[in-house]
Design a protein around this motif. Structure first.
Motif, PDB file in Angstrom:
ATOM      1  N   LEU A 133      26.724  40.823  42.144  1.00 17.73           N
ATOM      2  CA  LEU A 133      28.155  40.957  41.911  1.00 17.73           C
ATOM      3  C   LEU A 133      28.934  41.234  43.188  1.00 17.73           C
ATOM      4  O   LEU A 133      30.152  41.030  43.222  1.00 17.73           O
ATOM      5  N   GLU A 138      36.175  41.986  41.985  1.00 17.08           N
ATOM      6  CA  GLU A 138      36.188  42.675  40.695  1.00 17.08           C
ATOM      7  C   GLU A 138      37.202  42.070  39.731  1.00 17.08           C
ATOM      8  O   GLU A 138      37.117  42.295  38.515  1.00 17.08           O
ATOM      9  N   TRP A 141      36.088  40.345  36.339  1.00 16.72           N
ATOM     10  CA  TRP A 141      35.777  41.002  35.061  1.00 16.72           C
ATOM     11  C   TRP A 141      36.783  42.083  34.683  1.00 16.72           C
ATOM     12  O   TRP A 141      36.617  42.763  33.688  1.00 16.72           O
ATOM     13  N   ARG A 142      37.851  42.193  35.425  1.00 18.87           N
ATOM     14  CA  ARG A 142      38.885  43.168  35.093  1.00 18.87           C
ATOM     15  C   ARG A 142      40.126  42.440  34.581  1.00 18.87           C
ATOM     16  O   ARG A 142      41.104  42.267  35.303  1.00 18.87           O
ATOM     17  N   PRO A 150      36.654  46.106  30.638  1.00 16.88           N
ATOM     18  CA  PRO A 150      35.925  45.638  31.832  1.00 16.88           C
ATOM     19  C   PRO A 150      34.416  45.716  31.685  1.00 16.88           C
ATOM     20  O   PRO A 150      33.694  44.864  32.210  1.00 16.88           O
ATOM     21  N   ARG A 151      33.898  46.706  30.960  1.00 20.72           N
ATOM     22  CA  ARG A 151      32.450  46.845  30.805  1.00 20.72           C
ATOM     23  C   ARG A 151      31.864  45.607  30.136  1.00 20.72           C
ATOM     24  O   ARG A 151      30.830  45.085  30.561  1.00 20.72           O
ATOM     25  N   LYS A 154      32.275  42.507  32.393  1.00 17.19           N
ATOM     26  CA  LYS A 154      31.313  42.525  33.492  1.00 17.19           C
ATOM     27  C   LYS A 154      29.965  41.988  33.043  1.00 17.19           C
ATOM     28  O   LYS A 154      29.320  41.192  33.743  1.00 17.19           O
ATOM     29  N   GLU A 158      28.041  38.651  34.426  1.00 18.90           N
ATOM     30  CA  GLU A 158      26.638  38.681  34.850  1.00 18.90           C
ATOM     31  C   GLU A 158      25.835  37.605  34.127  1.00 18.90           C
ATOM     32  O   GLU A 158      24.937  36.985  34.715  1.00 18.90           O
TER      33      GLU A 158
END
Length: 478
Positions: A133, A138, A141-142, A150-151, A154, A158
């Motif tokens: 990553l 960032e 995924w934000r 975001p979790r 993310k 991945e």
């Protein structure tokens, strides 16, 4: 006679040379368009991916009836109507949403190939595949102010990196795999002596995000002021959370993906000609919708906003005679019109349940066509536009504020072409100023026309089976 449909997801109409863009590099589709009919006012009505394909396969409007859901068992589908009419059919796609359990989009096709690994498709389940990553911003995924946390984003990002970890060359990209699979099927048909009544539906998820082409494509559209890590996926309602340089960078990534898709589309079209199928095949090139790239402070397809940069699509149809003289059509057309057109071309009766129109009389100058188009998100928004105005009605609450949103009215520029990525400025868009307060009478007439058309559509048995149908209908009519 044969039919080939080339569906390319999230392809903006204004990112093609044949639609007036002078900086984008799309020589292959432009060449194809020079011998075809170009529709200047084609719109997706029920957004996004899955509802659009439901409309394409059923020839029916989805906007007032159902959203993102599987096909219903009693839906009357294009491929099933052709099943016993001497037509050999194939669906080849990497649009993994169509392949999810119970979706049913392969129904009726003789031959189906699902190419796995696009976007967040759980194609690679080995957790030992390494992803890095640190090589990406960032912002991937934000999502800003809307969408999943975001979790979760993310983990999805991945998954995409795992899916592409094995790539060694451009031929591993999904659009290349789709086009090569389409070429192989056509070659096999011809080698087996089958050259007539072929129906091939090529459904490429590219140029949908992630916008991840080889660097030599994005180098064609440089943004010198951006010195950050690649953003190939992120977005949302960005507001002031993104810099102008970041938005320009995303637009460059998208433009590079468009040019890569154009290359592989050209390779496929060359194979069609090489096999001697060009002169007896109707080829339909289209997308399911466009892509916001900073317009209205939005990046990616965020509900409930069906603005012009999202709803308007390229639609180009080449008939077997080639139509060597370029011809443009400014009547409004949409997704439900594709299935009746294909059925008529194969001389197969169109069932009364289909609401779309056969486009062949329009192409041949025998009909005038519609003077307005609709689009929106099921249960969230309705919109209507003519050649001058676009009107938006919000059925739910605003994603960013949680409050009821007021209608919007724009006098839009139908010939708008975006600047190249490095020249883009905030506010560059076809619909610039909300004139709802200044022109209430125009808004009222458009709303009445929109409601009259949408509420005049009759649900099918499949629509009546759709989840929350009556609940949604009551909300939309409130």
């Amino acid at each position: 006679m044969n039919v080939i449909v080339i569906m390319e997801d999230s392809f903006r109409k204004d990112h093609l040379g044949c639609y007036g863009n002078e900086w984008i590099k799309t020589p292959n589709i432009d060449k194809f368009a020079s011998e075809a009919v170009i529709f200047d006012y084609a719109y997706a009505e029920g957004l996004p991916t899955i509802p659009v394909r439901t409309a394409l396969f059923t020839g029916r409007y989805t906007l007032p009836f159902r959203g993102w859901q599987p096909l219903e068992q009693n839906d009357v589908l294009l491929a099933e109507l052709l099943w016993d009419k001497g037509v050999t059919s194939a669906l080849i796609s990497d649009t993994y949403h169509m392949h999810k359990p119970q979706m049913g989009f392969g129904r009726g096709f003789d031959y189906v190939v699902w190419i796995r690994g696009q976007e967040f498709d759980p194609a690679v389940i080995d957790p030992n595949v390494e992803v890095d990553l640190s090589k990406f911003s960032e912002k991937n995924w934000r999502l800003t102010r809307a969408g999943r946390p975001p979790r979760i984003r993310k983990k999805q990002f991945e998954q995409y990196l795992r899916n592409r970890a094995h790539w060694k060359s451009e031929e591993d990209h999904h659009v290349a795999q789709v086009m090569k699979a389409g070429m192989k099927w056509l070659e096999d048909m011809v080698q087996n002596g089958k050259r007539d009544r072929l129906f091939l539906w090529l459904d490429s998820f590219d140029p949908h995000e992630p916008w991840d082409p080889p660097s030599h494509y994005t180098d064609m559209y440089p943004v010198p002021e951006y010195d950050g890590l690649p953003i190939i996926l992120g977005g949302g309602f960005v507001g002031k959370d993104w810099t102008l340089a970041e938005i320009r960078h995303v637009r460059s990534q998208y433009a590079g993906t468009i040019t890569m898709v154009d290359k592989w589309t050209g390779i496929f079209l060359e194979k069609v000609e090489e096999l001697g199928l060009l002169d007896n095949t109707m080829i339909i090139f289209l997308s399911d919708h466009g892509e916001p790239l900073g317009e209205h402070e939005i990046i990616r397809k965020c509900q409930p906003w069906p603005y012009d940069e999202l709803s308007r699509i390229p639609l180009i149809i080449r008939l077997p005679d080639g139509m060597k003289e370029r011809k443009r059509i400014n009547a409004f057309v949409g997704m439900p019109d594709i299935a009746p057109t294909i059925l008529n071309f194969f001389d197969v009766k169109v069932p009364p349940i289909m609401q779309g129109r056969n486009l062949l009389p329009l192409i041949q100058g025998e009909e005038e066509g519609m003077d307005f188009g609709i689009s929106g998100f099921y249960g969230r928004s309705w919109s209507i536009r003519n050649h001058e105005w676009s009107f938006y009605l919000w059925l739910g609450t605003q994603v960013t504020s949680g409050t009821k949103s007021m209608p919007e009215l724009y006098k839009y520029d139908p010939d708008y072409v975006p600047p190249k990525p490095s020249d883009y400025e905030l506010g560059d868009q076809a619909e610039k100023e909300n004139l709802m307060d200044q022109e209430p009478d125009i808004a009222k007439l458009l709303e009445e026309k929109m409601r009259s058309f949408i509420e005049g559509l009759t649900p099918s048995p499949g629509d009546l089976m759709a989840k929350d149908f009556m609940k949604r209908m009551m909300a939309q009519r409130a």
